[in-house]
Design a protein around this motif. Structure first.
Motif, PDB file in Angstrom:
ATOM      1  N   TYR B  31       0.837  -1.196   0.000  1.00 47.98           N
ATOM      2  CA  TYR B  31       0.000   0.000   0.000  1.00 47.98           C
ATOM      3  C   TYR B  31       0.872   1.247   0.000  1.00 47.98           C
ATOM      4  N   TYR B  33       0.464   5.808  -0.413  1.00 49.33           N
ATOM      5  CA  TYR B  33      -0.505   6.894  -0.285  1.00 49.33           C
ATOM      6  C   TYR B  33       0.182   8.242  -0.562  1.00 49.33           C
ATOM      7  N   TYR B  47      -4.389  10.460  -3.405  1.00 52.08           N
ATOM      8  CA  TYR B  47      -4.505   9.192  -4.128  1.00 52.08           C
ATOM      9  C   TYR B  47      -3.877   8.098  -3.284  1.00 52.08           C
ATOM     10  N   TYR B  48      -4.264   6.852  -3.556  1.00 48.91           N
ATOM     11  CA  TYR B  48      -3.615   5.747  -2.917  1.00 48.91           C
ATOM     12  C   TYR B  48      -3.535   4.571  -3.890  1.00 48.91           C
ATOM     13  N   SER B  49      -2.717   3.586  -3.510  1.00 52.38           N
ATOM     14  CA  SER B  49      -2.508   2.406  -4.362  1.00 52.38           C
ATOM     15  C   SER B  49      -2.357   1.179  -3.472  1.00 52.38           C
ATOM     16  N   THR B  55      -4.498   2.007  -8.734  1.00 54.26           N
ATOM     17  CA  THR B  55      -4.567   3.280  -8.022  1.00 54.26           C
ATOM     18  C   THR B  55      -6.025   3.692  -7.871  1.00 54.26           C
ATOM     19  N   ASP B  56      -6.283   4.545  -6.896  1.00 54.50           N
ATOM     20  CA  ASP B  56      -7.641   5.023  -6.686  1.00 54.50           C
ATOM     21  C   ASP B  56      -7.602   6.397  -6.051  1.00 54.50           C
ATOM     22  N   VAL B  66      -1.539  10.041 -10.647  1.00 56.07           N
ATOM     23  CA  VAL B  66      -0.537   9.111 -10.116  1.00 56.07           C
ATOM     24  C   VAL B  66      -0.412   7.917 -11.044  1.00 56.07           C
ATOM     25  N   SER B  67       0.668   7.184 -10.838  1.00 53.27           N
ATOM     26  CA  SER B  67       0.865   5.901 -11.498  1.00 53.27           C
ATOM     27  C   SER B  67       1.631   5.008 -10.541  1.00 53.27           C
ATOM     28  N   ARG B  68       1.513   3.708 -10.697  1.00 50.22           N
ATOM     29  CA  ARG B  68       2.245   2.759  -9.842  1.00 50.22           C
ATOM     30  C   ARG B  68       2.682   1.587 -10.730  1.00 50.22           C
ATOM     31  N   PHE B  74       5.916   5.516  -6.399  1.00 47.84           N
ATOM     32  CA  PHE B  74       4.542   6.024  -6.505  1.00 47.84           C
ATOM     33  C   PHE B  74       4.619   7.522  -6.751  1.00 47.84           C
ATOM     34  N   CYS B  91       4.188  11.393   1.284  1.00 46.60           N
ATOM     35  CA  CYS B  91       3.981  10.053   0.773  1.00 46.60           C
ATOM     36  C   CYS B  91       4.090   9.076   1.942  1.00 46.60           C
TER      37      CYS B  91
END
Lengths: 112, 111
Positions: B31, B33, B47-49, B55-56, B66-68, B74, B91
């Motif tokens: 996770y 953030y 955003y978080y992942s 991602t959401d 964002v991208s992961r 992140f 972060c």
């Protein structure tokens, strides 16, 4: 929507005293609750995490309690020291995605 | 173990410019953030992942992307910077259900 409140916004106490910081939340369906410390201009340091199934957690001079039914958590600091001066934030995590909702913090000053 | 690292530490942007805030963690956390903290306010989730490729949106996603692509990184992208994006950006990362660990923050000013 979860809302987290911390009162008071600021607190000053003499060195050596025991003290309690308060945190309240509106939605009792939380996954866990975390207490953080933030020094000026710095990031957050995790102090204690209480899972929803727990009632309290202890680390050294710190003890955090959780009462989901009343929507409250407290952070107890024993024998306060000037080095404890910082802003203390609590945050509640939702079930399902564990997103944290933060309170605005209590700025604690320990007077030598 | 460096934990969570963020770059840059400080940045001044002009209105309309774009930039990417970098975040890397070496704890193999799934996770991650992004939060912003405005003066006198609590942190708000941007955003978080929950893992690479996922991602959401959080509470305040407008104006950010964002991208992961990897577990470790992140990045947060600001497009067309506005004065309202002046803030301190943090972060964080965690294992599912465990403590969130925070980076030292990026202080951003948009003028």
């Amino acid at each position: 929507k979860q809302e987290v409140t911390q009162i008071p916004a600021a607190l000053s106490v003499p060195e050596g005293e025991n003290l309690v910081l308060n945190c309240s939340f509106t939605d009792s369906a939380i996954y866990n609750l975390q207490w953080f410390r933030q020094d000026p201009g710095k990031g957050l340091t995790s102090l204690l995490l209480i899972q929803s199934s727990q009632r309290e957690q202890t680390s050294g001079r710190l003890n955090a309690s959780l009462d989901k039914s009343s929507g409250r958590s407290t952070l107890y600091i024993a024998a306060s020291q000037p080095g404890d001066s910082a802003t203390y934030l609590c945050a509640a995590a939702n079930f399902g995605n564990e997103k944290l909702t933060f309170g605005t913090g209590t700025r604690l000053t320990i007077i030598p | 173990n460096a934990g969570v690292t963020q770059t840059p530490k400080f940045r001044i942007l002009k209105i309309g410019q774009s930039m990417t805030l970098q975040c890397t963690q070496d704890m193999n956390h799934n996770y991650m953030y992004w939060y912003r903290q405005d003066p006198g306010m609590g942190l708000k989730l941007i955003y978080y992942s929950v893992g690479a490729g996922i991602t959401d949106k959080g509470e305040v996603p407008n104006g950010y992307n964002v991208s992961r692509s990897t577990t470790e990184d992140f990045p947060l992208r600001l497009e067309l910077a506005a004065p309202s994006q002046t803030s301190v950006y943090f972060c964080a990362s965690s294992f599912r259900g465990r403590e969130q660990y925070f980076g030292p923050g990026t202080r951003l000013t948009v003028t």
